[in-house]
Write a protein that holds these residues in place. Structure first.
Motif, mmCIF file in Angstrom:
data_model
loop_
_atom_site.group_PDB
_atom_site.id
_atom_site.type_symbol
_atom_site.label_atom_id
_atom_site.label_comp_id
_atom_site.label_asym_id
_atom_site.label_seq_id
_atom_site.Cartn_x
_atom_site.Cartn_y
_atom_site.Cartn_z
ATOM 1 N N ALA A 144 12.215 1.470 0.302
ATOM 2 C CA ALA A 144 10.898 0.669 0.372
ATOM 3 C C ALA A 144 9.721 1.262 -0.412
ATOM 4 O O ALA A 144 9.208 0.739 -1.203
ATOM 5 N N LYS A 145 9.683 2.670 -0.395
ATOM 6 C CA LYS A 145 8.583 3.422 -0.913
ATOM 7 C C LYS A 145 8.745 3.529 -2.524
ATOM 8 O O LYS A 145 7.924 3.277 -3.379
ATOM 9 N N GLN A 193 10.823 1.333 -4.326
ATOM 10 C CA GLN A 193 10.361 -0.109 -4.534
ATOM 11 C C GLN A 193 8.837 -0.358 -4.804
ATOM 12 O O GLN A 193 8.591 -1.093 -5.946
ATOM 13 N N GLU A 194 8.138 -0.094 -3.915
ATOM 14 C CA GLU A 194 6.850 -0.421 -3.926
ATOM 15 C C GLU A 194 6.249 0.326 -5.204
ATOM 16 O O GLU A 194 5.066 -0.005 -5.820
#
Length: 621
Positions: free
Chosen positions: A298-299, A301-302
């Protein structure tokens, strides 16, 4: 003579134009005082980097009494704020006051470059190059080269757009032919999506033939050309090749319309081979990425989304906003790299590449905002994180350009030379290197002496680390592989001074190494200072034999200086006496050590003969 006539004409025009505004009853002297006061305040705001405030103050100065200085300064503020249209107007007004203003031509050229009017920009920069002092030639030449590169890149982009338009027209025509009731084979050419989360390194469309798309009943073949995603990196140095229509695809359609199935099959195979070759250029997804924790995924992708958002800011000339977003993205990726789950895995290399690209993009934003110190730091961070990246040469090129903007020409030359060796960006580097060598040849000797004096001052104040850093910077210039900027004597003195700092810091091996480099210089093999200081280092390193040999060699060197009358005789005599005392101590210590060794072995100690050395005697090896 022509330039002098232009300057006289401009001065007359300026005198006629610099009149109080209509309706203002203050005297010309009062208005000039007010205008100058506002301009000084604008200069102070500029030094604080308060560009919007400085722009307002320069505007008030122009309102009170138009002047070339206020208008060109206002243009500079507009450039800082990316208001290229207003900057161009300011420079045009300044040229009405002084038609030979080099600053006005230079800044109007930069404004026109920002507006995409490259022909006018190049013309203005060429005029500025003729008008500026010789000390500013390198700066204007760099702007001119950048403008020409931007023009060429814009032309390539237009060609690419035209090629896409032509490709769309061809696709429409092929679709129309496919709709006709003719015997045709349908074929789908699609993009391979195995690497859907990787950035493409090539701007050419990726095509792939599908062998399973043939429908025997219809006996038609449909073609679909899907373009690979462009690299969303905001690097503005990329030279993307124009995308052309696939000739084999066109020939295939013609052959199919004629009913030539063998030719169609050959063309399909060629298209498939082309797709495989294109896919080979794309970096594969790290196998360990699938095993990452959900929080890490998730990080990442962020961070990638933030990188794309920053690219949008960059394209809209919102450089500060882009830099802020990239700084946050860099923090996220750095935290992911330090996670235990990715340490030592293939995923760590992928994160390093992403972090390097983010840092490099921050450098691009800083360069566009004229914050060249920040650009150097950001590009250095990128090269430190991912030194083996395929984009490393492009990052180094950007850092070289920032160095040159800071007048750090030697550092720029070193980076440009490495870029030229790599091959990427070698055209820009090949143009810059001769210019940088010329500038370095003029200014580096002075820089070397200035650093040496700075190091001496630090040493006297007992700031040994600062002194060593100054001497190392001077040595980096003096021992440059690109040109010889200092004589051998100066270089040897820098090495021995550095050795003295290392001795004071207790870094004995570093001190010995510095002295060895000094002694390796041509004609410096008997340098007394280098020999004495290396002997001191050898003493601390428990190397008595090497220490005694260096002391004796130093004695011979000092004796030779006395005989030739070189240097300060009193100082040489003093050093010679001190060296001979040290030789006596070293000889006695060696004899005592030999006696102790013999006593431990049960053998009679050898008789030690006390030797004295006279001033006139010359020691033998």
């Amino acid at each position: 003579a022509a330039l002098a006539r232009r300057q006289r004409t401009a001065a007359a025009a300026a005198s006629a134009s610099a009149q109080p505004p209509a309706g203002d009853h203050r005297s010309k002297e009062e208005l000039e005082f007010v205008a100058q006061n506002f301009r000084v305040q604008g200069n102070e705001a500029f030094r604080r980097k308060e560009y919007a405030k400085a722009l307002k103050l320069y505007g008030k100065s122009v309102d009170a009494m138009p002047s070339e200085a206020a208008l060109t300064n206002s243009a500079l503020m507009n450039l800082k704020l990316s208001r290229h249209d207003d900057a161009e107007k300011d420079c045009t007004r300044a040229l009405e006051l002084n038609g030979a203003s080099a600053k006005a031509y230079l800044r109007r050229g930069l404004a026109r470059k920002g507006l995409g009017r490259f022909a006018g920009a190049i013309a203005d920069l060429e005029r500025a190059l003729k008008l500026v002092d010789s000390s500013k030639h390198a700066q204007v030449e760099r702007h001119l080269e950048a403008c020409e590169a931007a023009r060429d890149k814009h032309a390539k982009a237009e060609l690419k757009s035209a090629s896409y338009s032509s490709s769309s027209s061809s696709a429409a025509a092929m679709a129309k032919n496919a709709a006709a009731p003719t015997k045709m084979t349908r074929m789908a050419i699609t993009e391979d999506d195995d690497d859907d989360d990787e950035e493409e390194d090539d701007d050419k469309p990726v095509v792939r033939a599908s062998a399973a798309s043939t429908a025997p009943a219809a006996k038609t073949r449909r073609m679909q050309i899907v373009e690979a995603d462009d690299d969303d990196d905001d690097d503005d140095e990329d030279d993307a090749e124009p995308v052309m229509i696939n000739r084999k695809t066109t020939e295939q359609m013609r052959a199919e319309q004629k009913g030539s199935q063998p030719a169609a099959a050959a063309a399909a195979a060629a298209a498939a081979a082309s797709a495989v070759a294109a896919d080979a250029k794309v970096a594969p997804v790290a196998p360990a990425e699938a095993a990452w924790p959900a929080s890490i995924k998730a990080k990442v992708q962020e961070a990638e989304a933030m990188k794309k958002k920053a690219a949008e800011h960059y394209k809209a000339s919102r450089y500060d906003a882009a830099s802020t977003v990239l700084a946050r993205a860099a923090e996220i990726v750095s935290s992911c790299r330090s996670a235990q789950a990715v340490r030592g895995s293939a995923a760590e290399a992928r994160l390093a590449e992403l972090l390097g690209a983010i840092h490099a993009n921050r450098g691009a934003c800083a360069s566009q905002s004229n914050h060249y110190e920040e650009a150097v730091k950001a590009c250095s961070s990128a090269l430190e994180v991912a030194p083996a990246s395929p984009s490393a040469s492009r990052w180094r090129l950007r850092r070289a350009q920032a160095y040159e903007s800071l007048d750090m020409h030697h550092e720029a030359l070193v980076d440009m030379a490495r870029v030229q060796q790599s091959g990427t960006g070698s055209v820009i580097a090949s143009k810059a290197i001769p210019r940088l060598r010329r500038v370095c040849k003029e200014e580096n000797p002075g820089r070397i002496l200035a650093e040496k004096r700075r190091g001496n001052a630090h040493y006297k104040a007992k700031r040994l680390a600062d002194a060593a850093a100054s001497y190392e910077r001077a040595l980096a210039l003096a021992t440059s592989p690109h040109a010889r900027y200092a004589d051998t004597k100066t270089t040897a003195a820098l090495y021995t001074n550095l050795a003295l700092c290392r001795l004071g810091e207790g870094k004995m091996q570093a001190a010995a190494d510095a002295c060895t480099r000094a002694l390796g210089l041509p004609g410096e093999g008997a340098n007394p200072s280098a020999l004495r200081r290396r002997a001191m280092a050898y003493k601390a390193l428990s190397k008595p034999g090497a220490m005694l040999a260096d002391l004796k060699a130093a004695e011979r060197g000092l004796q030779a200086q006395l005989s030739s009358g070189a240097g300060n005789p009193a100082k040489t005599q003093k050093l010679l006496a001190a060296t001979r005392k040290e030789i006596e101590k070293a000889t006695a210590a060696a004899a005592a050590a030999a006696a102790a060794s013999g006593a431990q072995a049960g053998k009679p100690a050898p008789e030690v003969k006390k030797t004295t050395t006279t001033t006139s005697a010359v020691a033998k090896p």
